[in-house]
Design a protein around this motif. Structure first.
Motif, PDB file in Angstrom:
ATOM      1  N   ASP A   1       0.818  -1.209   0.000  1.00  0.00           N
ATOM      2  CA  ASP A   1       0.000   0.000   0.000  1.00  0.00           C
ATOM      3  C   ASP A   1       0.860   1.272   0.000  1.00  0.00           C
TER       4      ASP A   1
ATOM      5  N   ARG B   1       0.561   3.943  -2.979  1.00  0.00           N
ATOM      6  CA  ARG B   1       0.145   5.333  -2.722  1.00  0.00           C
ATOM      7  C   ARG B   1       1.222   6.331  -3.145  1.00  0.00           C
TER       8      ARG B   1
ATOM      9  N   HIS C   1       1.236   6.353  -7.007  1.00  0.00           N
ATOM     10  CA  HIS C   1      -0.021   6.845  -7.575  1.00  0.00           C
ATOM     11  C   HIS C   1      -0.066   8.369  -7.481  1.00  0.00           C
ATOM     12  N   GLU C   2       0.353   8.869  -6.326  1.00  0.00           N
ATOM     13  CA  GLU C   2       0.354  10.316  -6.122  1.00  0.00           C
ATOM     14  C   GLU C   2       1.316  11.008  -7.102  1.00  0.00           C
TER      15      GLU C   2
END
Ligand code: ADP
Ligand code: MG
Length: 325
Positions: A310, A314, A317-318
């Motif tokens: 995760d 994250r 993705h950001e």
């Protein structure tokens, strides 16, 4: 004992590239800043690795080719915290049991170098031999005495390709080390040393200008995890997974879960069906990752795989979502 070593070699030594890996890692463990890799016939005929590291004292040469004589692991606690790349003390004995092998070394404080030859696991005597500071290991005729293994070696170009790919992955994580590679007497690659990892110069040398020009610099830390390196912008997505480099605490590894997190972050931003290109370094406390899963250390086991998945998802993705704005 020769047989035990040959059996171990079955796990550690799959092909010439695995020999190169073990020997170059030993050179790095010895503090080398320059490593010369000379190959003949895809490494099957000859692999010669010369380094400028600390060297081995003459009296320790026989121990270096003796199984577990040099294991750095005294307890299970040690196993969790090993900092060196090698720690089992079985690579040299294994390789020496399936080749014509020689080890030549000189420490700074020795008047001259010393050599030890091993043929198919039979260890000779230590003899004087001129050598600059550092170590040279020569591996000739890999699997000459194990026809069943030799049969599985592929064409020269294929074996060379595996070696070059492994060295490229290494070059990405050790820009401070100069690597010179020659094949059949011709210089084939040179990675100049002494480069700042984040100047991106080594990135150009290894994965190319186009990747470097499209690379997003990543550096994010949370919950004791740090992810840094580069992921290429979606404009540089690939048809195949050929430029995906992942390192955990400095080791190149394959990990399905982390690879999935990267791919998912990429796919969720755009370009479905394309492959991301990346060079990513994950750093975490060594006690949170078990590197002792696979004899060649290609794989690791995370204590908290879900959290890591995760975190990687994250972070990327950001970073990728920002490129869309
Ligand atoms: P390890 O798991 O310790 O790396 P290896 O079989 O690969 O075991 O090597 C055995 C030992 O030989 C090492 O621990 C190290 O002490 C010594 N050695 C091997 N290669 C080198 C080198 N290039 N320079 C200095 N010492 C070396
Ligand atoms: Mg080793």
């Amino acid at each position: 004992d020769i047989l035990v070593n040959q059996i171990a070699a079955g796990e550690v030594v799959e092909r010439p590239a695995s020999v190169v890996k073990e020997l170059v890692e030993n050179a790095l463990d010895a503090g080398a800043l320059r490593v010369d890799i000379d190959l003949e016939e895809g490494g099957v005929r000859l692999i010669r690795i010369r380094d400028d590291g600390g060297g081995i004292p003459p009296e320790e040469l026989p121990l270096a080719v003796q199984r577990h004589a040099t294991s750095k692991i005294g307890s299970l606690d040690d196993l969790e915290a090993v900092a060196t790349l090698g720690f089992r003390g079985e690579a040299l004995p294994s390789i020496a049991s399936v080749s014509r092998f020689s080890l030549i070394s000189r420490r700074e404080d020795e008047a001259h170098g010393s050599a030890l030859e091993v043929e198919g696991g039979r260890v000779g005597d230590v003899t004087p031999r001129p050598h600059p500071r550092g170590t040279t290991v020569e591996v000739r005729d890999l699997f000459y005495n194990v026809p069943a293994r030799r049969k599985f070696l592929r064409a020269e170009r294929t074996e060379l390709g595996h070696i070059e790919e492994w060295l490229r992955a290494l070059a990405l994580v050790r820009p401070d080390v100069e690597l010179r590679i020659s094949h059949n007497g011709k210089a084939s690659r040179r990675y100049k040393g002494d480069e700042d990892l984040f100047s991106g110069a080594r990135l150009v040398e290894t994965v190319g200008r186009e990747f470097a020009d499209n690379a997003l610099r990543i550096d994010h830390s949370a919950a004791g995890l740090r992810l840094h390196g580069w992921i290429a912008k979606p404009a540089y997505s690939r048809a195949s997974a050929d430029q995906q480099y992942l390192y955990v605490n400095g080791r190149a590894i394959r990990d399905r879960s982390v690879a999935h997190a990267v791919k998912q972050a990429f796919a969720d931003v755009m370009y479905h069906g394309r492959q991301p290109a990346y060079v990513l370094f994950l750093e975490l406390d060594p006690t949170r990752v078990d590197v002792n899963v696979h004899p060649a250390k290609h794989e690791v086991r995370f204590r908290d795989a879900r959290l890591i998945h995760d975190f990687v998802y994250r972070t990327l993705h950001e970073a990728l979502a920002d490129t869309r704005a």
